[in-house]
Scaffold this active site. Structure first.
Site, mmCIF file in Angstrom:
data_model
loop_
_atom_site.group_PDB
_atom_site.id
_atom_site.type_symbol
_atom_site.label_atom_id
_atom_site.label_comp_id
_atom_site.label_asym_id
_atom_site.label_seq_id
_atom_site.Cartn_x
_atom_site.Cartn_y
_atom_site.Cartn_z
ATOM 1 N N GLY A 142 -5.259 46.317 31.776
ATOM 2 C CA GLY A 142 -6.349 45.356 31.994
ATOM 3 C C GLY A 142 -7.723 46.001 31.990
ATOM 4 N NE ARG A 183 -12.759 43.782 30.364
ATOM 5 C CZ ARG A 183 -11.493 43.784 30.723
ATOM 6 N NH1 ARG A 183 -11.059 44.620 31.646
ATOM 7 N NH2 ARG A 183 -10.614 42.959 30.179
ATOM 8 C CB SER A 222 -11.147 46.778 27.792
ATOM 9 O OG SER A 222 -11.161 45.420 27.954
ATOM 10 C CE LYS A 230 -4.591 41.745 25.737
ATOM 11 N NZ LYS A 230 -4.677 43.022 26.451
ATOM 12 C CG ASP A 240 -12.198 42.856 26.778
ATOM 13 O OD1 ASP A 240 -12.574 42.433 27.887
ATOM 14 O OD2 ASP A 240 -11.038 42.710 26.359
ATOM 15 C CG HIS A 295 -7.251 34.293 31.042
ATOM 16 N ND1 HIS A 295 -6.426 34.138 29.966
ATOM 17 C CD2 HIS A 295 -6.871 35.454 31.636
ATOM 18 C CE1 HIS A 295 -5.551 35.144 29.922
ATOM 19 N NE2 HIS A 295 -5.813 35.961 30.928
ATOM 20 C CG ASP A 313 -13.360 36.156 27.318
ATOM 21 O OD1 ASP A 313 -12.336 35.450 27.472
ATOM 22 O OD2 ASP A 313 -13.320 37.335 26.901
#
Ligand code: ADP
Ligand code: NG1
Length: 453
Positions: free
Chosen positions: A130, A30, A132, A225, A181, A37, A39
């Protein structure tokens, strides 16, 4: 069946010669157009699926073993035992995303026999960009497992049920993410963006601008991440928990009654139903100065620093000069307003207005939320010079891609211009860079589901 799907099935039969006939499921990546930042605070977002995806060929096993192979040799084969408490692999291991899905579903569906599966994964979403790829892995693994359990999606579990469940499940890997996501990956629609509201999850389809193309540009800075970006990402949700606690305390003082905020977004809804201006004033009252030390927060809340760590911040490192809570809170108010305005702009087919909102969002992400980096800022600047109506970082930040709104008639010139000015001149890496992989026009593809049936 397409050549790609047949090839995946054939590869499955080679890797797992003794396994049954495989089925295939697919989960797209997506791109978030706006609403970054927000959600995890229950505030809206506006993403779309992209035509890059994770596909998994799978077949059930009689024992409880889950075996994983990947078409990409960078992901080594691995396996684990399915059970109530699935053991974590080392941080960064790709099987953790499959484990996250199974562990979440085992708990929620009260699975007791813990069946196994053979899985072969094929992915086209650039990781740590970024877009997902991690959540697409979680969702695709979940769809395969649900099929093996005999509970395919849209049976006992709807997409709206599954999305928040998998958002919680993905925290198994250590991120404290929100639900954007998994919601867009499961509920996205071909050719549409979706405005998403949370708690409860609501999806509103919105049209994409007809005369524009959504183009992703990879900054070439990896925001993993599974590595360093994890703690930087978690600073967002963790510091927002502290903001929520302090705002809750202020409201109790102001209203002289008990107030419980599950999420910061509760300020705008329910019985409080505050306006943006009222919320902005409240934040100014609670955070009169740019930074708040952990000691100041403890005094405000009437508790100890230890309590703050235990209840809200965990082991988040506390900067000596304090957390930038004022700016982080401000981003929530302004970004919420921009998402609502972006939805209106899309419904009114006003691409210029959308572009301006995207740019304002980037500025806020950079200046107030601290999630940009020099490369992303430069890439946004270059995109505007090359004719984009709007450009911004997308996803968690700290690197990865920008999302650009580009008039269709200048698409080719845009791609050439960005290549020259960013990859050639700024990064100086044109010889080694694979432009089609770095500058990617994308389309919104259907949400996740079974394939090739
Ligand atoms: P993103 O922003 O793309 O979600 P993350 O750093 O959060 O980036 O997650 C990337 C991780 O997702 C990879 O390190 C890997 O473990 C997993 N992943 C992504 N793509 C694939 C793939 N094709 N096959 C297996 N695992 C993948
Ligand atoms: P990506 O870019 O997929 O890592 C993360 C979070 C989202 C959201 C965005 C920022 C996860 C799985 N995803 O997305 O929930 O908070 O950052 O808007 O943690």
């Amino acid at each position: 069946m397409s050549d790609g799907l047949s090839a995946l099935k054939e590869a499955f039969k080679t890797v797992y010669a003794e396994s049954g006939e495989p089925r295939i499921c697919r989960a797209p990546g997506r791109v978030n157009l706006i609403g970054e930042h927000t959600d995890y605070n229950g505030l809206p977002v506006l993403p779309m699926t992209i035509n890059r995806e994770i596909r998994i060929a799978f077949a059930p096993r009689r024992d409880g073993l889950v075996r994983l192979h990947n078409m990409d040799a960078a992901y080594a084969p691995c396996g684990f035992e399915n059970r109530a408490d699935i053991l974590h692999s080392a941080p960064g291991s790709w099987d953790n995303y499959c484990k996250a899905a199974l562990q979440g579903l085992n708990g929620c569906l009260e699975v007791t026999d813990f069946p196994g599966m053979d899985l072969l994964v094929m992915g086209t979403i650039p990781p740590a960009s970024g877009l997902s790829s991690s959540s697409a892995m979680v969702v695709a693994s979940a769809l395969a497992y649900l099929d093996c359990l005999g509970k395919p999606i849209n049976g006992d579990l709807s997409r709206l049920d599954l999305a928040p469940l998998l958002a919680r499940a993905e925290r198994y890997v250590g991120t404290q993410g929100g639900g954007m996501d998994q919601a867009i990956i499961l509920c996205g629609k071909a050719g549409r963006a979706c405005k998403i509201d949370f708690f409860p999850l609501r999806i509103e389809e919105v049209p994409l601008p007809k005369a524009c193309v959504v183009v992703l540009c990879d900054s070439m800075v990896k925001a993993e991440k599974t590595g360093a970006a994890l703690h930087r990402y978690n600073e967002g949700p963790l510091s927002c928990r502290l903001i929520r606690a302090m705002v809750e305390r202020q409201l109790e003082r102001d209203l002289d009654e008990e107030v419980r905020l599950e999420h910061l977004g509760d300020l705008w809804s329910g019985w409080l139903c505050m306006t943006d201006e009222e919320v902005a004033d409240l934040f100014d009252e609670v955070f009169p100065k740019p930074r708040t030390t952990i000691e100041e927060a403890a005094e405000f809340l009437g508790c100890t620093v230890g309590d703050i760590r235990e209840r809200w911040l965990g082991d988040l490192a506390a900067p000596e000069d304090g957390f930038p809570l004022k700016a982080r809170a401000r981003h929530q108010v302004t970004e919420r307003r921009r998402v609502e305005a972006a939805r209106d702009a899309l419904l009114a087919a006003d691409s210029r207005a959308l572009g301006e909102l995207m740019l304002a969002s980037h500025t806020s992400c950079a200046a107030d939320y601290g999630i940009s980096c020099p490369e992303l800022d430069r890439l946004v600047e270059v995109a505007l010079q090359c004719g984009a109506l709007g450009a911004r970082l997308t996803g968690a930040g700290f690197g990865g891609c920008t999302v650009n709104l580009v008039p269709a008639e200048i698409l080719e010139g845009f791609c050439i211009g960005v290549t020259e000015r960013y990859y050639d001149q700024y990064l100086g890496i044109s010889a080694g860079v694979d432009i089609p992989r770095c500058v990617m026009p994308v389309e919104a593809s259907p949400g996740a589901g079974p394939e090739g049936e």
